[in-house]
Design an enzyme around this catalytic site. Sequence first.
Site, PDB file in Angstrom:
ATOM      1  N   ASP B  60       0.860  -1.182   0.000  1.00 34.30           N
ATOM      2  CA  ASP B  60       0.000   0.000   0.000  1.00 34.30           C
ATOM      3  C   ASP B  60       0.899   1.236   0.000  1.00 34.30           C
ATOM      4  OD1 ASP B  60       0.986   0.142   2.557  1.00 34.30           O
ATOM      5  OD2 ASP B  60      -0.939  -0.019   3.567  1.00 34.30           O
ATOM      6  N   SER B  61       0.281   2.403  -0.032  1.00 33.59           N
ATOM      7  CA  SER B  61       1.064   3.634  -0.186  1.00 33.59           C
ATOM      8  C   SER B  61       1.522   4.200   1.150  1.00 33.59           C
ATOM      9  CB  SER B  61       0.207   4.681  -0.883  1.00 33.59           C
ATOM     10  OG  SER B  61      -0.832   5.102  -0.003  1.00 33.59           O
ATOM     11  N   GLY B  63      -0.578   5.693   2.939  1.00 33.94           N
ATOM     12  CA  GLY B  63      -1.573   6.737   3.195  1.00 33.94           C
ATOM     13  C   GLY B  63      -2.604   6.324   4.236  1.00 33.94           C
ATOM     14  N   PHE B  64      -3.109   5.108   4.105  1.00 39.19           N
ATOM     15  CA  PHE B  64      -4.162   4.677   5.011  1.00 39.19           C
ATOM     16  C   PHE B  64      -3.664   4.552   6.453  1.00 39.19           C
ATOM     17  CE2 PHE B  64      -6.782   1.511   7.196  1.00 39.19           C
ATOM     18  CZ  PHE B  64      -8.025   2.098   7.058  1.00 39.19           C
ATOM     19  N   ASP B 114      -2.525   8.386  -1.499  1.00 37.56           N
ATOM     20  CA  ASP B 114      -3.836   9.036  -1.497  1.00 37.56           C
ATOM     21  C   ASP B 114      -4.183   9.533  -0.102  1.00 37.56           C
ATOM     22  OD1 ASP B 114      -4.023   6.492  -0.374  1.00 37.56           O
ATOM     23  OD2 ASP B 114      -6.142   6.297  -0.909  1.00 37.56           O
ATOM     24  N   GLN B 197     -11.035   7.856  -4.621  1.00 39.72           N
ATOM     25  CA  GLN B 197     -11.619   8.317  -3.366  1.00 39.72           C
ATOM     26  C   GLN B 197     -12.911   9.079  -3.701  1.00 39.72           C
ATOM     27  OE1 GLN B 197     -10.787   7.590  -0.271  1.00 39.72           O
ATOM     28  NE2 GLN B 197      -8.741   6.668  -0.514  1.00 39.72           N
ATOM     29  N   GLY B 224     -10.981   4.122   0.647  1.00 38.68           N
ATOM     30  CA  GLY B 224     -11.850   4.923   1.511  1.00 38.68           C
ATOM     31  C   GLY B 224     -13.170   4.269   1.834  1.00 38.68           C
ATOM     32  N   ASP B 274      -8.396  -7.024  -0.149  1.00 37.80           N
ATOM     33  CA  ASP B 274      -7.500  -7.376   0.953  1.00 37.80           C
ATOM     34  C   ASP B 274      -8.234  -7.066   2.233  1.00 37.80           C
ATOM     35  OD1 ASP B 274      -6.976  -4.312   0.628  1.00 37.80           O
ATOM     36  OD2 ASP B 274      -6.156  -4.826   2.587  1.00 37.80           O
ATOM     37  N   CYS B 312     -15.301 -27.979   6.005  1.00 37.49           N
ATOM     38  CA  CYS B 312     -13.995 -27.466   5.584  1.00 37.49           C
ATOM     39  C   CYS B 312     -12.966 -28.583   5.569  1.00 37.49           C
ATOM     40  CB  CYS B 312     -13.565 -26.348   6.525  1.00 37.49           C
ATOM     41  SG  CYS B 312     -11.952 -25.636   6.136  1.00 37.49           S
ATOM     42  N   CYS B 314      -9.611 -27.927   5.370  1.00 39.26           N
ATOM     43  CA  CYS B 314      -8.289 -27.340   5.590  1.00 39.26           C
ATOM     44  C   CYS B 314      -7.502 -28.176   6.597  1.00 39.26           C
ATOM     45  CB  CYS B 314      -8.396 -25.884   6.046  1.00 39.26           C
ATOM     46  SG  CYS B 314      -8.702 -25.654   7.808  1.00 39.26           S
ATOM     47  N   CYS B 317      -9.050 -28.080  10.147  1.00 35.75           N
ATOM     48  CA  CYS B 317     -10.309 -28.815  10.319  1.00 35.75           C
ATOM     49  C   CYS B 317     -10.115 -30.321  10.172  1.00 35.75           C
ATOM     50  CB  CYS B 317     -11.361 -28.297   9.334  1.00 35.75           C
ATOM     51  SG  CYS B 317     -11.937 -26.642   9.763  1.00 35.75           S
ATOM     52  N   HIS B 343      -7.193 -21.584   9.450  1.00 37.46           N
ATOM     53  CA  HIS B 343      -8.571 -21.923   9.048  1.00 37.46           C
ATOM     54  C   HIS B 343      -9.264 -20.744   8.370  1.00 37.46           C
ATOM     55  CE1 HIS B 343     -12.664 -23.148   8.732  1.00 37.46           C
ATOM     56  NE2 HIS B 343     -12.991 -22.028   9.358  1.00 37.46           N
TER      57      HIS B 343
END
Lengths: 370, 370
Positions: B60-61, B63-64, B114, B197, B224, B274, B312, B314, B317, B343
């Site tokens: 990511d940048s 920014g967040f 951003d 945004q 955003g 994400d 499941c 996995c 499980c 899981h």
Amino acid sequence: MPVGTQGTVKAVPQDTLESLGAQIILGNTYHLYLRPGHEAIRRMGGLHKFISWPHALLTDSGGFQVFSLNELRKVSDDGVHFRSHLDGSSHFFTPQHSIDVQIALGADICMAFDECTEYPADRARAEESLRLTMAWARRSLDHFRAHRHEVPWHEQEFLQNNDGVPPVPRIWGPGRPLTSTYGPSAGRTQSLFGIVQGGMYADLRRQCAERLVEMDFDGYAIGGLSVGEPRELTLEMIAETLPRLPKDKPRYVMGVGYPDEIEQYARMGVDMMDCVLPTRAARHGLLFTSEGRLNIKNKQYAEDQGPPDPACDCMVCRRYSRAYLRHLMHTSEALSGTLNSIHNLAYYLGIMLRVRDSLATEIQSLTPDP
Amino acid sequence: MPVGTQGTVKAVPQDTLESLGAQIILGNTYHLYLRPGHEAIRRMGGLHKFISWPHALLTDSGGFQVFSLNELRKVSDDGVHFRSHLDGSSHFFTPQHSIDVQIALGADICMAFDECTEYPADRARAEESLRLTMAWARRSLDHFRAHRHEVPWHEQEFLQNNDGVPPVPRIWGPGRPLTSTYGPSAGRTQSLFGIVQGGMYADLRRQCAERLVEMDFDGYAIGGLSVGEPRELTLEMIAETLPRLPKDKPRYVMGVGYPDEIEQYARMGVDMMDCVLPTRAARHGLLFTSEGRLNIKNKQYAEDQGPPDPACDCMVCRRYSRAYLRHLMHTSEALSGTLNSIHNLAYYLGIMLRVRDSLATEIQSLTPDP
């Protein structure tokens, strides 16, 4: 034997332990008695099933943990009153109760309830502690012999296989079968080991060993070591005790040690050892390597792209750099404890593998050609 | 995309992520800039190599994260002054600097710098924030185009392969080669995505999308969202924005969401998402299952020997029971975070697998027989 205090070798999944070649792990009776409780584990079919470990398990007697509680315990001839480190609640452990709990947990190997003599201890104190340990060993053994059939997997799983047919696939995963040719039934039933105490007095150690051998346990442990004494004393106590214990039964030194110690003791004839060191040190950033101890937190590793141990072929050394392990430690990431523990366990298990290989070679060289 | 904030998807080893089928993970520029530092990572050959992840990566940048610092930041037309959450030290991020850091990290996908508009925000505030984001998008793109060749793996690894021959085995592990047919060079060089945004104003979102598309980014993200607004509003903003973004480039909704959300958005045409939810919830004992959300801490699971999710398959499980996962959580064992995270990631990745499969089936049914 990696130590799985609360039913988990801290930060290491069971399948990773398997791929590391761990054949047996420990559970701590004191901790499992408090959480989730031995009766709950009994109802769920025993510790193997509860933690999904279809291989060998050993539980300690709870004695050492209670011994570690210091101010929270009170010892009498009957047993030990102690307060839980979690909530201060009162508990009373007798040899019989320790065995009951261990039968409920259902590990392959149980330990007699003993009193671990503190260090230093004068002769009178060591003698008194030894007297108690001997009396408790007798009570542990009698109670174990009378109740071993109550192990949770005995009727359902052991009895199906006591006619000599190979074990059938059993349920290990939640609701799913897993074929295993070993596991608790491989030993047919639980075993009980006696524990040699006697402080740092060689004659008390010898006397204790001889009397335990007379009782005919399934195996023998040397306890009360690595409690603060100098290493030469540890070695001396092992050297004095070991010849008194039968070679055809497992001989186990409890709570040791550093990599060079476990190699030394194994070459002296010790068959089993357990220690929290590889995993505990790992969580503090201490790695055992072929080049010595390495504190991965050190700034010098910040951009070190080499593997933790250049001579190690474990899954951590194959994939990750010192710089990355340092970063994980530095940022308090959970993966740090996992990766460091995997490497240290690989290093410890690798030592034992090499010792076994070299013993096999020695034996072969002693066998005359046909 | 599982989130690997500090260069690790919390508590999950890289080989486990691979066996879960994770194709790409995220790194957070803000965190990696602070520790171990982007220049250190550049010197070590980039983030792929540093964390031993020979697959796709996105950063990511910053920014967040800076936006999340609240009291610790100050925004101007040039960029953002902020104080580190670790030691209070002062830092200044401009769009150019964010790109420089991301080029040093060398992820396959970088994000334009951003300003994430807070929720709620009135129209004047959303317009001002949008103006800033557009100016920063331009500066991010220009700087990226001028400096993308400075990526640490560009010369050593990319240039060897730009004649069309398949990538040669590269060094990933510390000092050991690992053959990989993908990894950073598969994309030939880094890509830069623009971020839409515009707060919760549909016309601002549309306007932003159109202007970013004119700039011709390699992909587009909708940012955003998931900042506290009701879910209908999230959905509305995605629905309004998505048609303005080209179908032949990746369309990425940042920071979402719950299992049913990611399925819904994927079916609307979103290509990438994400979220820290699967791993963060896991560490708090919240499991996502085919039967709904399950709080593994609850007493009702204390002796529940069923798998976390009966539907499941996995590795968690298949092997462990609810009772065991509850015990690990209850005793604060590190393995708890690891198993719960595995899981939840399997559950999330499984949703995307099913969506992809059903889209493939739909496409097939639309193709006339030859």
